[in-house]
Design an enzyme around this catalytic site. Structure first.
Site, PDB file in Angstrom:
ATOM      1  N   GLU A   1       8.026  -4.299  11.607  1.00 45.20           N
ATOM      2  CA  GLU A   1       8.568  -3.006  11.175  1.00 45.20           C
ATOM      3  C   GLU A   1       8.981  -2.173  12.373  1.00 45.20           C
ATOM      4  OE1 GLU A   1       6.280  -1.024   8.156  1.00 45.20           O
ATOM      5  OE2 GLU A   1       7.294   0.890   8.454  1.00 45.20           O
TER       6      GLU A   1
ATOM      7  N   ASP B   1      -0.871  -6.049  -0.540  1.00 45.56           N
ATOM      8  CA  ASP B   1      -1.155  -5.383   0.725  1.00 45.56           C
ATOM      9  C   ASP B   1      -2.612  -4.911   0.724  1.00 45.56           C
ATOM     10  OD1 ASP B   1       0.152  -4.784   3.088  1.00 45.56           O
ATOM     11  OD2 ASP B   1       1.266  -3.071   2.292  1.00 45.56           O
TER      12      ASP B   1
ATOM     13  N   LYS C   1      -1.555  -9.329   2.488  1.00 48.29           N
ATOM     14  CA  LYS C   1      -0.939  -8.903   3.739  1.00 48.29           C
ATOM     15  C   LYS C   1      -1.860  -7.897   4.412  1.00 48.29           C
ATOM     16  CE  LYS C   1       3.022  -6.018   4.268  1.00 48.29           C
ATOM     17  NZ  LYS C   1       2.309  -4.925   4.906  1.00 48.29           N
TER      18      LYS C   1
ATOM     19  N   ASP D   1       0.851  -1.194   0.000  1.00 51.54           N
ATOM     20  CA  ASP D   1       0.000   0.000   0.000  1.00 51.54           C
ATOM     21  C   ASP D   1       0.887   1.244   0.000  1.00 51.54           C
ATOM     22  OD1 ASP D   1       0.916  -0.441   2.603  1.00 51.54           O
ATOM     23  OD2 ASP D   1      -0.857   0.468   3.519  1.00 51.54           O
ATOM     24  N   SER D   2       2.206   1.045   0.174  1.00 51.02           N
ATOM     25  CA  SER D   2       3.171   2.135   0.027  1.00 51.02           C
ATOM     26  C   SER D   2       3.209   2.652  -1.411  1.00 51.02           C
ATOM     27  CB  SER D   2       4.556   1.666   0.464  1.00 51.02           C
ATOM     28  OG  SER D   2       4.941   0.504  -0.256  1.00 51.02           O
TER      29      SER D   2
ATOM     30  N   GLU E   1      -2.205  -5.404   8.246  1.00 50.90           N
ATOM     31  CA  GLU E   1      -1.521  -4.866   9.420  1.00 50.90           C
ATOM     32  C   GLU E   1      -2.317  -5.172  10.680  1.00 50.90           C
ATOM     33  OE1 GLU E   1      -0.632  -0.696   8.963  1.00 50.90           O
ATOM     34  OE2 GLU E   1       0.470  -1.023   7.086  1.00 50.90           O
TER      35      GLU E   1
HETATM   36  N1  LIG Z   1       9.459   4.887   0.580  1.00 46.63           N
HETATM   37  C1  LIG Z   1       8.928   4.253   1.638  1.00 46.63           C
HETATM   38  N2  LIG Z   1       9.720   3.500   2.416  1.00 46.63           N
HETATM   39  C2  LIG Z   1       9.209   2.818   3.475  1.00 46.63           C
HETATM   40  O1  LIG Z   1       9.973   2.127   4.164  1.00 46.63           O
HETATM   41  C3  LIG Z   1       7.813   2.941   3.746  1.00 46.63           C
HETATM   42  C4  LIG Z   1       7.030   3.737   2.910  1.00 46.63           C
HETATM   43  N3  LIG Z   1       7.617   4.390   1.870  1.00 46.63           N
HETATM   44  N4  LIG Z   1       5.686   3.889   3.099  1.00 46.63           N
HETATM   45  C5  LIG Z   1       5.012   3.039   4.041  1.00 46.63           C
HETATM   46  C6  LIG Z   1       5.861   2.781   5.216  1.00 46.63           C
HETATM   47  C7  LIG Z   1       6.150   3.980   6.078  1.00 46.63           C
HETATM   48  N5  LIG Z   1       7.444   3.643   6.604  1.00 46.63           N
HETATM   49  C8  LIG Z   1       8.276   4.495   7.316  1.00 46.63           C
HETATM   50  C9  LIG Z   1       8.403   5.804   6.935  1.00 46.63           C
HETATM   51  C10 LIG Z   1       9.238   6.659   7.609  1.00 46.63           C
HETATM   52  C11 LIG Z   1       9.961   6.220   8.677  1.00 46.63           C
HETATM   53  C12 LIG Z   1      10.858   7.173   9.394  1.00 46.63           C
HETATM   54  O2  LIG Z   1      10.826   8.354   9.141  1.00 46.63           O
HETATM   55  N6  LIG Z   1      11.710   6.706  10.316  1.00 46.63           N
HETATM   56  C13 LIG Z   1      12.690   7.539  10.966  1.00 46.63           C
HETATM   57  C14 LIG Z   1      12.295   7.865  12.363  1.00 46.63           C
HETATM   58  C15 LIG Z   1      12.363   6.718  13.339  1.00 46.63           C
HETATM   59  C16 LIG Z   1      12.111   7.133  14.795  1.00 46.63           C
HETATM   60  O3  LIG Z   1      11.819   8.277  15.058  1.00 46.63           O
HETATM   61  O4  LIG Z   1      12.245   6.259  15.657  1.00 46.63           O
HETATM   62  C17 LIG Z   1      14.041   6.817  10.896  1.00 46.63           C
HETATM   63  O5  LIG Z   1      15.061   7.497  11.011  1.00 46.63           O
HETATM   64  O6  LIG Z   1      14.068   5.605  10.677  1.00 46.63           O
HETATM   65  C18 LIG Z   1       9.855   4.898   9.050  1.00 46.63           C
HETATM   66  C19 LIG Z   1       9.002   4.033   8.363  1.00 46.63           C
HETATM   67  C20 LIG Z   1       7.900   2.400   6.083  1.00 46.63           C
HETATM   68  N7  LIG Z   1       7.199   2.290   4.836  1.00 46.63           N
HETATM   69  C1  LIG Z   2       7.170  -1.618   3.954  1.00 48.36           C
HETATM   70  C2  LIG Z   2       6.333  -2.802   3.594  1.00 48.36           C
HETATM   71  C3  LIG Z   2       6.433  -3.895   4.595  1.00 48.36           C
HETATM   72  C4  LIG Z   2       4.904  -2.408   3.355  1.00 48.36           C
HETATM   73  O1  LIG Z   2       4.000  -2.725   4.071  1.00 48.36           O
HETATM   74  C5  LIG Z   2       4.625  -1.576   2.183  1.00 48.36           C
HETATM   75  O2  LIG Z   2       5.533  -1.324   1.359  1.00 48.36           O
HETATM   76  O3  LIG Z   2       3.466  -1.161   2.024  1.00 48.36           O
HETATM   77 MG   LIG Z   3       2.179  -1.714   3.609  1.00 48.35          MG
END
Ligand SMILES: Nc1nc(=O)c2c([nH]1)NC[C@@H]1CN(c3ccc(C(=O)N[C@@H](CCC(=O)O)C(=O)O)cc3)CN21
Ligand SMILES: CC(C)C(=O)C(=O)O
Ligand SMILES: [Mg+2]
Length: 287
Positions: free
Chosen positions: A205, A107, A137, A68-69, A139
């Site tokens: 995740e 998803d 899949k 769904d990303s 959540e």
């Molecule tokens: N391009 C993309 N990559 C992804 O991994 C992803 C998506 N989109 N869309 C759906 C979800 C959203 N996800 C995400 C998006 C952002 C962070 C993030 O900004 N993490 C920061 C902050 C972590 C914290 O504060 O603990 C990091 O530095 O990892 C994490 C997961 C994972 N998935």
């Molecule tokens: C990051 C993966 C696990 C996901 O759920 C997505 O891409 O939507």
């Molecule tokens: Mg997803």
């Protein structure tokens, strides 16, 4: 695309290259469990279209996720919340039509399964029938047991997704690590509930590495980590992150294996310059 369904060996050996001949053996969920038993780690990638799916299939990636990303990596939204089933089905169909061996997991988007087990079943059936997905899949943990049970019993393999679940970002208080300290117990209980309900694998995740390691050891089904450390049975990344097509600040769990943004930028600039200078098209491109 034929499959006797009786193989007990995984279609991908450790480090084995995919044979050049057209592959005939579809990855099945039981292959993933057998890889866990053998301690063979594997990689999952997202895919949302034909050429990326075909390329990842050729690379031997055993499981492709039509995430769904796509909402924020294909359709231009800020988050995964707005994307709909009707928007995802054509993408999932493109992916499943383009692979020979990979297991294609679709998803289920926000709002299409949380309401009831019947709603989840109805949505999952659409992805199987209209998109040719091999699995779905969703959540959630223990609170999704009824959804996972009904789909699984009806013949639809289900992959679970726990820890940071982006569809619940407004409940989780933003994008942050889940399962630190005491809440690690709850994450383990959620993972066990998903296995008991019939899930064939579970994505974790942004879960602390030690919690993910304990869950992986406890479950018989494979765990797939994204920001969950080295001890998961498998890893998943969004392909535009992994290949460097997405620019800007990336989550800490991302490793970039290419600079597709740089490659595409250079190609587009070179093409435009050739057109401007008259270097393209040449006589060899002209009828
Ligand atoms: N391009 C993309 N990559 C992804 O991994 C992803 C998506 N989109 N869309 C759906 C979800 C959203 N996800 C995400 C998006 C952002 C962070 C993030 O900004 N993490 C920061 C902050 C972590 C914290 O504060 O603990 C990091 O530095 O990892 C994490 C997961 C994972 N998935
Ligand atoms: C990051 C993966 C696990 C996901 O759920 C997505 O891409 O939507
Ligand atoms: Mg997803």
């Amino acid at each position: 695309m034929s499959d006797t369904g009786s193989e007990t060996t995984a279609p991908y050996g450790a480090g084995a290259a995919k044979p050049a001949a057209p592959a005939t053996r579809r990855v099945r969920t039981h292959h993933l469990r057998e890889m866990k038993e053998r301690g063979e780690k594997w990689a999952m990638l997202t895919a949302y279209d034909m050429y990326t799916a075909a390329t990842f299939d050729e690379a031997g990636i055993p499981v492709l996720l039509v995430g769904d990303s796509a909402s924020n990596n294909v359709l231009g939204n800020d988050t995964s919340l707005p994307v709909t089933v009707d928007e995802l089905i054509p993408l999932a169909r493109a992916v499943s039509r383009s692979v020979h061996r990979a297991l294609v997991v679709a998803d289920l988007p926000f709002g299409s399964y949380q309401g009831s087990a019947e709603q989840a079943f109805h949505t999952a059936v659409r992805f199987m029938k209209e998109a040719g997905a091999h699995a779905v899949k969703l959540e959630g943990g223990a609170e999704m047991a009824a959804q996972v049970e009904l789909c699984t019993q009806a013949g639809i393999p289900v992959m679970a997704h726990i820890g940071f679940t982006p569809q619940s970002e407004h409940n989780l208080g933003g994008y942050r690590v889940q399962g630190r300290g005491e809440t690690g117990r709850r994450l383990l209980a959620d993972a066990q509930a998903m296995e008991a309900a019939g899930a064939f694998a579970v994505v974790m995740e942004m879960v602390p590495g030690d919690v993910a390691a304990e869950i992986t050891k406890t479950l018989s089904i494979p765990t797939i980590g994204i920001g969950a450390g080295i001890d998961c049975d498998a890893q998943v990344l969004v392909w535009q992150d992994m290949a460097g097509l997405r620019t800007g600040r990336l989550p800490r769990f991302v490793k970039q294996y290419a600079d597709l943004h740089g490659v595409l930028l250079g190609a587009a600039q070179a093409y435009a310059a050739d057109v401007a200078s008259g270097a393209f098209p040449g006589p060899e491109h002209t009828f």
